[in-house]
Design a protein around this motif. Structure first.
Motif, PDB file in Angstrom:
ATOM      1  N   ARG A 212       0.848  -1.204   0.000  1.00 27.69           N
ATOM      2  CA  ARG A 212       0.000   0.000   0.000  1.00 27.69           C
ATOM      3  C   ARG A 212       0.881   1.250   0.000  1.00 27.69           C
ATOM      4  O   ARG A 212       0.612   2.202  -0.735  1.00 27.69           O
ATOM      5  CB  ARG A 212      -0.925  -0.024   1.215  1.00 27.69           C
ATOM      6  N   LEU A 213       1.955   1.247   0.796  1.00 32.75           N
ATOM      7  CA  LEU A 213       2.880   2.385   0.808  1.00 32.75           C
ATOM      8  C   LEU A 213       3.510   2.565  -0.569  1.00 32.75           C
ATOM      9  O   LEU A 213       3.611   3.685  -1.075  1.00 32.75           O
ATOM     10  CB  LEU A 213       3.960   2.185   1.872  1.00 32.75           C
ATOM     11  N   SER A 214       3.914   1.478  -1.200  1.00 34.00           N
ATOM     12  CA  SER A 214       4.507   1.552  -2.541  1.00 34.00           C
ATOM     13  C   SER A 214       3.529   2.159  -3.544  1.00 34.00           C
ATOM     14  O   SER A 214       3.913   2.995  -4.368  1.00 34.00           O
ATOM     15  CB  SER A 214       4.892   0.162  -3.027  1.00 34.00           C
ATOM     16  N   ARG A 215       2.274   1.728  -3.490  1.00 33.92           N
ATOM     17  CA  ARG A 215       1.250   2.271  -4.400  1.00 33.92           C
ATOM     18  C   ARG A 215       1.093   3.769  -4.204  1.00 33.92           C
ATOM     19  O   ARG A 215       1.015   4.537  -5.170  1.00 33.92           O
ATOM     20  CB  ARG A 215      -0.105   1.594  -4.164  1.00 33.92           C
ATOM     21  N   ALA A 216       1.025   4.195  -2.959  1.00 37.47           N
ATOM     22  CA  ALA A 216       0.831   5.618  -2.668  1.00 37.47           C
ATOM     23  C   ALA A 216       2.034   6.435  -3.138  1.00 37.47           C
ATOM     24  O   ALA A 216       1.868   7.491  -3.777  1.00 37.47           O
ATOM     25  CB  ALA A 216       0.603   5.821  -1.175  1.00 37.47           C
ATOM     26  N   LEU A 217       3.241   5.973  -2.861  1.00 36.40           N
ATOM     27  CA  LEU A 217       4.436   6.706  -3.289  1.00 36.40           C
ATOM     28  C   LEU A 217       4.544   6.746  -4.808  1.00 36.40           C
ATOM     29  O   LEU A 217       4.896   7.779  -5.388  1.00 36.40           O
ATOM     30  CB  LEU A 217       5.690   6.095  -2.673  1.00 36.40           C
ATOM     31  N   ASP A 218       4.231   5.644  -5.480  1.00 39.48           N
ATOM     32  CA  ASP A 218       4.264   5.616  -6.950  1.00 39.48           C
ATOM     33  C   ASP A 218       3.280   6.629  -7.532  1.00 39.48           C
ATOM     34  O   ASP A 218       3.602   7.338  -8.490  1.00 39.48           O
ATOM     35  CB  ASP A 218       3.959   4.216  -7.485  1.00 39.48           C
ATOM     36  N   ALA A 219       2.067   6.711  -6.961  1.00 35.53           N
ATOM     37  CA  ALA A 219       1.061   7.656  -7.449  1.00 35.53           C
ATOM     38  C   ALA A 219       1.529   9.096  -7.237  1.00 35.53           C
ATOM     39  O   ALA A 219       1.387   9.946  -8.128  1.00 35.53           O
ATOM     40  CB  ALA A 219      -0.275   7.427  -6.757  1.00 35.53           C
ATOM     41  N   ALA A 220       2.113   9.375  -6.091  1.00 32.35           N
ATOM     42  CA  ALA A 220       2.593  10.733  -5.809  1.00 32.35           C
ATOM     43  C   ALA A 220       3.763  11.089  -6.735  1.00 32.35           C
ATOM     44  O   ALA A 220       3.855  12.216  -7.225  1.00 32.35           O
ATOM     45  CB  ALA A 220       3.008  10.853  -4.349  1.00 32.35           C
TER      46      ALA A 220
END
Length: 199
Positions: A153-161
């Motif tokens: 979930r952290l990876s997804r959020a950082l990738d989107a940002a």
């Protein structure tokens, strides 16, 4: 001290007090025959630059560092900082999160993006006990399904940002966090810094 966090597939110019450092980090898709297990190959080179913060991503990397040899890294539960001397070349192969010969774990990893999915529900759906699921995850991945779910979930959020969405509250909710504060807390817990330090 300045710490760099690499953006996937980018050449990065880092300002250091008194000089400019040019560091190249590049990811490439794996050969098609390896794609089910390998997420990417990558390499880093440059004139030193600041130390690199490696953030948990649920993956295992096979890393070759010039002058130091090969090592297996991950999966990590906390970020760590790697200093590299000027001119040192590093290359790696990154395996997919949960890439393991255990078909049950592979099936479980594909479901970890489901919002509100509990380990109990996942275990029930897969026809095993929670304890057996955790044990098999520990063997195949290095930690339990809940922690891998948080890391992904952290990876997804950082990738989107990093892809350009500057509204961290929206990024947080779309990645599966309750709100931006939840995202920031998880980022500090897993990566050791606030999201803004990694973008």
């Amino acid at each position: 001290m300045i710490v760099a966090s690499f953006i996937r597939g980018a050449a990065i110019t880092v300002l250091r007090p008194g000089r400019l450092a040019v560091v190249t980090y590049c990811e490439q898709a794996p050969p098609s025959g390896l794609a089910p297990w390998v997420q990417c190959t990558w390499q880093r080179s440059g004139d030193g630059g600041p130390p690199v913060r490696v953030v948990p991503d649920g993956c295992i990397d096979i890393v070759w560092t010039e002058g130091a040899g090969t090592q297996i890294v991950g999966p990590n539960t906390r970020a760590f900082v790697v200093p590299l001397a000027a001119g040192t070349r590093v290359a790696g192969v990154r395996l997919h999160p949960g890439a393991a010969p255990d078909p049950l774990v592979a099936a479980a990893v594909t479901r970890l993006d489901d919002r509100g999915l509990s380990v109990a529900t996942l275990a029930f759906d897969l026809g095993v006990s929670e304890r057996q699921l955790r044990r098999r995850f520990q063997t195949a991945v290095g930690y339990g399904p809940k922690l891998l779910q948080r890391v992904l979930r952290l990876s997804r959020a950082l990738d989107a940002a990093r892809a350009g969405d500057t509204q961290l509250a929206r990024v947080a909710v779309e990645a599966g966090y309750a709100d931006q504060a939840h995202f920031t807390h998880d980022c500090r817990d897993l990566a050791g810094v606030a999201p803004s330090a990694l973008l």
